[in-house]
Design an enzyme around this catalytic site. Sequence first.
Site, PDB file in Angstrom:
ATOM      1  CB  CYS A  61      -6.441  -0.585 -10.603  1.00 24.61           C
ATOM      2  SG  CYS A  61      -5.041  -0.610 -11.510  1.00 24.61           S
ATOM      3  CB  CYS A  65      -2.020  -6.788  -9.245  1.00 20.56           C
ATOM      4  SG  CYS A  65      -1.711  -5.768  -9.751  1.00 20.56           S
ATOM      5  CB  CYS A  68      -4.683  -4.581  -5.709  1.00 22.91           C
ATOM      6  SG  CYS A  68      -4.844  -2.936  -5.502  1.00 22.91           S
ATOM      7  CB  CYS A 105       4.716   8.095  -0.884  1.00 32.26           C
ATOM      8  SG  CYS A 105       6.207   7.803   0.356  1.00 32.26           S
ATOM      9  CB  CYS A 136       7.741   8.675  -1.905  1.00 29.31           C
ATOM     10  SG  CYS A 136       7.904   7.653  -3.372  1.00 29.31           S
ATOM     11  CB  CYS A 196      11.227   3.446  -3.511  1.00 28.86           C
ATOM     12  SG  CYS A 196       9.317   2.177  -2.089  1.00 28.86           S
ATOM     13  NE  ARG A 268       8.960   3.071   3.697  1.00 28.15           N
ATOM     14  CZ  ARG A 268       9.093   3.775   2.177  1.00 28.15           C
ATOM     15  NH1 ARG A 268       8.699   2.959   1.353  1.00 28.15           N
ATOM     16  NH2 ARG A 268      10.005   4.794   2.272  1.00 28.15           N
TER      17      ARG A 268
HETATM   18  N1  SAM Z   1      -1.160   1.138  -9.146  1.00 29.12           N
HETATM   19  C1  SAM Z   1       0.514   1.441  -9.166  1.00 29.12           C
HETATM   20  C2  SAM Z   1       1.133  -0.255  -9.116  1.00 29.12           C
HETATM   21  O1  SAM Z   1       0.699  -1.053  -8.679  1.00 29.12           O
HETATM   22  O2  SAM Z   1       2.579  -0.094  -9.135  1.00 29.12           O
HETATM   23  C3  SAM Z   1       1.186   1.792  -7.470  1.00 29.12           C
HETATM   24  C4  SAM Z   1       0.221   1.465  -6.525  1.00 29.12           C
HETATM   25  S1  SAM Z   1       0.114   0.131  -5.647  1.00 29.12           S
HETATM   26  C5  SAM Z   1      -0.955   0.073  -4.943  1.00 29.12           C
HETATM   27  C6  SAM Z   1       1.660   0.110  -5.088  1.00 29.12           C
HETATM   28  C7  SAM Z   1       1.661  -1.340  -4.211  1.00 29.12           C
HETATM   29  O3  SAM Z   1       1.078  -1.717  -2.643  1.00 29.12           O
HETATM   30  C8  SAM Z   1       2.318  -2.815  -5.002  1.00 29.12           C
HETATM   31  O4  SAM Z   1       2.925  -2.762  -6.050  1.00 29.12           O
HETATM   32  C9  SAM Z   1       2.100  -4.024  -3.993  1.00 29.12           C
HETATM   33  O5  SAM Z   1       3.312  -4.188  -3.780  1.00 29.12           O
HETATM   34  C10 SAM Z   1       1.586  -2.762  -2.768  1.00 29.12           C
HETATM   35  N2  SAM Z   1       0.357  -3.551  -2.575  1.00 29.12           N
HETATM   36  C11 SAM Z   1      -1.177  -3.443  -3.158  1.00 29.12           C
HETATM   37  N3  SAM Z   1      -2.011  -4.357  -2.387  1.00 29.12           N
HETATM   38  C12 SAM Z   1      -1.168  -4.603  -1.485  1.00 29.12           C
HETATM   39  C13 SAM Z   1      -1.500  -5.193  -0.201  1.00 29.12           C
HETATM   40  N4  SAM Z   1      -3.052  -6.039  -0.108  1.00 29.12           N
HETATM   41  N5  SAM Z   1      -0.730  -6.351   0.894  1.00 29.12           N
HETATM   42  C14 SAM Z   1       0.716  -5.387   0.757  1.00 29.12           C
HETATM   43  N6  SAM Z   1       1.329  -4.747  -0.389  1.00 29.12           N
HETATM   44  C15 SAM Z   1      -0.084  -4.158  -1.239  1.00 29.12           C
HETATM   45 FE1  SF4 Z   2      -3.814  -1.022  -9.768  1.00 27.89          FE
HETATM   46 FE2  SF4 Z   2      -3.503  -2.538  -7.337  1.00 27.89          FE
HETATM   47 FE3  SF4 Z   2      -2.210  -3.372  -9.601  1.00 27.89          FE
HETATM   48 FE4  SF4 Z   2      -1.523  -1.092  -8.701  1.00 27.89          FE
HETATM   49  S1  SF4 Z   2      -1.493  -2.859  -6.748  1.00 27.89           S
HETATM   50  S2  SF4 Z   2      -2.040  -1.538 -10.685  1.00 27.89           S
HETATM   51  S3  SF4 Z   2      -3.379   0.072  -8.019  1.00 27.89           S
HETATM   52  S4  SF4 Z   2      -4.155  -3.559  -9.413  1.00 27.89           S
END
Ligand code: SAM
Ligand code: SF4
Length: 351
Positions: A61, A65, A68, A105, A136, A196, A268
């Site tokens: 990606c 973040c 992530c 989802c 979802c 959500c 949730r």
């Molecule tokens: N890429 C898209 C986005 O970020 O909008 C969708 C997938 S992203 C993985 C969805 C959500 O997963 C993130 O917004 C975050 O809140 C949660 N998430 C991701 N990594 C995480 C982690 N290590 N621990 C807890 N929540 C996490």
């Molecule tokens: Fe990409 Fe992870 Fe951020 Fe979603 S949460 S935009 S998968 S880096």
Amino acid sequence: MRQSNEFDNGVRHDWQYQEVADLFALPMNDLLFKAQTVHRQHFDPNQVQVSTLLSIKTGACPEDCAYCPQSARYDTKLEKEKLMEVEAVIEKAKAAKAAGSDRFCMGAAWRSPHERDMPYVLAMVKGVKDLGMETCMTLGMLDESKSQRLAEAGLDYYNHNLDTSPEFYKDIITTRTYSDRLETLQNVRDAGMKVCSGGILGMGEEQKDRIGLLMQLANMPQHPDSVPINQLVKVEGTPLETEGDLDPFDFIRAIAVARILMPKSHVRLSAGREEMSEEMQSMCFFAGANSIFYGECLLTTPNPAANKDQDLFRKLGINSDHKVTQQPKELEEILAQKPAEKESMFYNAAG
Ligand code: SAM
Ligand code: SF4
Ligand code: DTB
């Protein structure tokens, strides 16, 4: 805007910082009791909604973040994958349905879906919907046109988290703004899908940021239908890998405050359950959490095994046939009274 107290059926969108801070500061038993009382006004306290997650496109990606494992910027040893085949996704949904899941989802590690991916994503929505499951997706940012097409294909929910408070946000993500996120949520709502949206706790934020996140969610023109509260899953290679542990009581408090602020939303108990004891999860349910992700994997990290969750639900009497038909009106009345009156109804040491 209409003011209402928390014991009528009104839902407020005008929560003030100090009010929310005062809820967080309540003695634990008072906070839990308040949350449970609100919860029982809108939900059967022994029912928990069950969703299954599938990563339909993993890793690589472009976003940054900090939590992530799927960001291309961090070396997390994650196998990158292309978008899954539509048929393979539908097979996974069938298995989730057979295992007792209500909602499927589908998540993709995208900043936003590319036009070229849309036909496949829409076919996934239709295919899963045809199984009779709720659908979802979480695919990143959506504009009006993509939101509209997903809604027309039958997508029920779109997940897009605010993640944290507006103030702490820039410490976590720099590649998209808080207002980008709010705009996507608006597009989703305008297209007629259910929202959500929630966040993550344990990223080094302070109490004021938890308050800020919950206020943002609760003061939206419409509360999100579903509010995922994630505990950070610390993944090796991400910038938050060495973040200190969150105090479990702070997490439970946040669930309880979310329940009070958004009385009709499903809250949730989302990522992080693998690190939580059964007792802690049980306290989260008592605090008003009424939805979980079910199945051994979240998107890329482990989740409790299905049989472990079935055991927990059995032990707690969750999702059994028992139905609560009577709401504890007398408790609401007692709670609505001033502390002095309340005390005398229970116990009068001087008397
Ligand atoms: N890429 C898209 C986005 O970020 O909008 C969708 C997938 S992203 C993985 C969805 C959500 O997963 C993130 O917004 C975050 O809140 C949660 N998430 C991701 N990594 C995480 C982690 N290590 N621990 C807890 N929540 C996490
Ligand atoms: Fe990409 Fe992870 Fe951020 Fe979603 S949460 S935009 S998968 S880096
Ligand atoms: C949400 O709030 N949590 C889920 C879902 N929405 C998409 C994702 C949790 C991901 C946890 C880290 C992982 O498994 O990659």
